[in-house]
Design a protein around this motif. Structure first.
Motif, mmCIF file in Angstrom:
data_model
loop_
_atom_site.group_PDB
_atom_site.id
_atom_site.type_symbol
_atom_site.label_atom_id
_atom_site.label_comp_id
_atom_site.label_asym_id
_atom_site.label_seq_id
_atom_site.Cartn_x
_atom_site.Cartn_y
_atom_site.Cartn_z
ATOM 1 N N PHE A 109 38.633 -79.132 39.951
ATOM 2 C CA PHE A 109 39.180 -77.975 39.400
ATOM 3 C C PHE A 109 38.605 -76.850 40.544
ATOM 4 C CE2 PHE A 109 39.168 -74.062 37.117
ATOM 5 C CZ PHE A 109 40.444 -74.019 36.970
ATOM 6 N N LEU A 110 37.175 -76.939 40.489
ATOM 7 C CA LEU A 110 36.253 -76.184 41.466
ATOM 8 C C LEU A 110 36.527 -76.324 42.612
ATOM 9 C CD1 LEU A 110 34.210 -73.893 41.510
ATOM 10 C CD2 LEU A 110 32.315 -75.826 41.377
ATOM 11 N N LYS A 111 36.761 -77.368 43.311
ATOM 12 C CA LYS A 111 37.082 -77.749 44.681
ATOM 13 C C LYS A 111 38.488 -76.923 44.982
ATOM 14 C CE LYS A 111 35.912 -81.490 46.512
ATOM 15 N NZ LYS A 111 35.811 -82.955 47.049
ATOM 16 N N GLU A 124 44.766 -62.290 42.820
ATOM 17 C CA GLU A 124 45.467 -62.335 41.660
ATOM 18 C C GLU A 124 46.216 -63.733 41.685
ATOM 19 O OE1 GLU A 124 46.753 -61.140 37.903
ATOM 20 O OE2 GLU A 124 45.361 -60.053 39.558
ATOM 21 N N LEU A 125 46.677 -64.143 42.940
ATOM 22 C CA LEU A 125 47.322 -65.506 42.901
ATOM 23 C C LEU A 125 46.443 -66.479 42.474
ATOM 24 C CD1 LEU A 125 50.016 -66.963 43.203
ATOM 25 C CD2 LEU A 125 49.276 -66.905 45.848
ATOM 26 N N VAL A 126 45.180 -66.614 43.238
ATOM 27 C CA VAL A 126 44.140 -67.541 42.765
ATOM 28 C C VAL A 126 43.824 -67.559 41.146
ATOM 29 C CG1 VAL A 126 41.798 -67.944 42.861
ATOM 30 C CG2 VAL A 126 42.869 -67.104 44.869
ATOM 31 N N THR A 132 47.005 -71.140 35.148
ATOM 32 C CA THR A 132 48.064 -71.834 34.887
ATOM 33 C C THR A 132 47.719 -73.438 34.708
ATOM 34 O OG1 THR A 132 49.648 -70.485 35.966
ATOM 35 C CG2 THR A 132 50.220 -72.687 35.448
ATOM 36 N N GLU A 133 46.951 -73.659 35.481
ATOM 37 C CA GLU A 133 46.346 -75.154 35.382
ATOM 38 C C GLU A 133 45.603 -75.391 34.292
ATOM 39 O OE1 GLU A 133 43.819 -78.444 38.103
ATOM 40 O OE2 GLU A 133 44.786 -77.014 39.086
ATOM 41 N N LEU A 134 44.893 -74.328 33.880
ATOM 42 C CA LEU A 134 43.683 -74.453 32.665
ATOM 43 C C LEU A 134 44.750 -74.332 31.657
ATOM 44 C CD1 LEU A 134 40.739 -74.278 32.342
ATOM 45 C CD2 LEU A 134 41.149 -71.701 31.841
ATOM 46 N N ILE A 135 46.093 -73.858 31.594
ATOM 47 C CA ILE A 135 46.722 -73.694 30.226
ATOM 48 C C ILE A 135 47.295 -75.016 30.017
ATOM 49 C CG2 ILE A 135 49.092 -73.032 29.397
ATOM 50 C CD1 ILE A 135 48.338 -70.086 30.674
ATOM 51 N N PHE A 136 47.723 -75.737 31.202
ATOM 52 C CA PHE A 136 48.498 -77.219 30.725
ATOM 53 C C PHE A 136 47.473 -78.271 30.517
ATOM 54 C CE2 PHE A 136 51.881 -75.023 33.053
ATOM 55 C CZ PHE A 136 52.861 -75.655 32.575
ATOM 56 N N LYS A 220 35.410 -74.337 32.813
ATOM 57 C CA LYS A 220 36.552 -73.688 33.935
ATOM 58 C C LYS A 220 36.741 -72.531 33.788
ATOM 59 C CE LYS A 220 38.957 -78.146 34.312
ATOM 60 N NZ LYS A 220 37.699 -78.815 34.363
ATOM 61 N N GLU A 221 36.771 -71.914 32.634
ATOM 62 C CA GLU A 221 36.809 -70.417 32.848
ATOM 63 C C GLU A 221 35.622 -69.477 33.517
ATOM 64 O OE1 GLU A 221 36.907 -69.042 28.603
ATOM 65 O OE2 GLU A 221 38.835 -70.040 28.537
ATOM 66 N N VAL A 222 34.318 -70.281 33.402
ATOM 67 C CA VAL A 222 33.067 -69.928 34.267
ATOM 68 C C VAL A 222 33.552 -70.160 35.665
ATOM 69 C CG1 VAL A 222 30.915 -70.495 34.813
ATOM 70 C CG2 VAL A 222 31.477 -70.426 32.398
#
Length: 263
Positions: A109-111, A124-126, A132-136, A220-222
């Motif tokens: 995820f970080l990579k 904003e797109l990042v 979105t990935e976090l939501i799924f 992941k939020e961090v």
């Protein structure tokens, strides 16, 4: 291995068994085993849950039991340190230098976020892509936890069904009064099995998975906030202070041993 899960299960069954042994002795445990009761309670509960879930999700949820026993090390402070190091690299050598630094990072995820930043993707797109990935990811975690919550819901229900079957069989043999007591005991066993399944296995597993999911989502939020701060060119010290807000006060001091935080 998550020793808390192991100790909890062992302790639960130990106290259950000892409560019987102290009253009836070791032979008393045999009275609490009944194969048909186990079959209808556990089999019925999982059959109902199978009806609710598609086969692939059912199998995936069953596999999740290993996650309850897996000791996942959550190092929020370590993640923040990595982000601070990345911010220093970006500040000194530019964002493109992060591509080489990403080779030493194991977290996919970080990579992925680093590569989006390196490619010059709009901030904003990042954020949208990563959130979105976090939501799924959160959705998949909720599905697994929901599976065990359903098992906890169906266990006692099928235990009661087993008890009703036992009572019907008992009422069919009222001509033998000596058989009523043993038949009643067997009938009640399914209710007990259903309660054990729900309160010692399924519900604790669901709650454990929720806790692990919450820890992963926080990390992941961090990462998202850190990467966006790096992309914005913020000072590493400012980024550190911003990300400290995600940590409990007792953990903040670990980022800077010379700095003491109150609890």
């Amino acid at each position: 291995m998550d020793i808390a899960t192991v100790i909890g299960l062992v302790a639960g069954f130990f106290f259950f068994a000892m409560s019987i042994i102290l009253d009836k002795g070791l032979t008393g445990l045999l009275a609490f085993w009944n194969a048909p009761s186990v079959m209808i309670t556990f089999g019925g509960a999982f059959a109902s849950v199978l009806i609710i879930h598609p086969m692939d999700k059912f199998i995936n949820a069953l596999k999740s039991v290993t996650k309850a026993f897996k000791n996942t090390i959550v190092d929020e402070a370590g993640v923040i340190r990595n982000i601070i190091e990345l911010s220093n690299v970006a500040r000194k050598e530019g964002l493109l230098a992060l591509e080489e630094a990403a080779d030493n990072i194991d977290d996919d995820f970080l990579k992925k976020g680093i590569m989006l930043v390196v490619d010059g993707t709009d901030p904003e797109l990042v954020r949208n892509i990563l959130e979105t990935e976090l939501i799924f990811i959160g959705g998949r975690h909720k599905e697994v936890a929901s599976f065990w919550e359903k098992v906890a819901e169906m266990g006692p229900a099928w235990g009661m069904i087993g008890t009703l079957i036992g009572l019907i069989n008992m009422l069919g043999s009222l001509d033998d009064p000596s058989a009523i007591g043993p038949a009643m005991a067997v009938a009640l066993l399914t209710t007990m099995y259903g309660s054990l399944l729900a309160n010692l296995v399924a519900t604790p597993f669901a709650e454990k998975l929720k806790i692990k999911s919450g820890q992963e989502m926080l990390l992941k939020e961090v990462m998202i906030e850190g990467l966006l701060s790096i992309q914005a060119g913020e000072n590493p010290r400012v980024i550190e202070e911003k990300l400290k807000a995600f940590l409990a006060p007792v953990l903040r001091a670990s980022l800077n041993p010379n700095e003491k935080e109150g609890e």
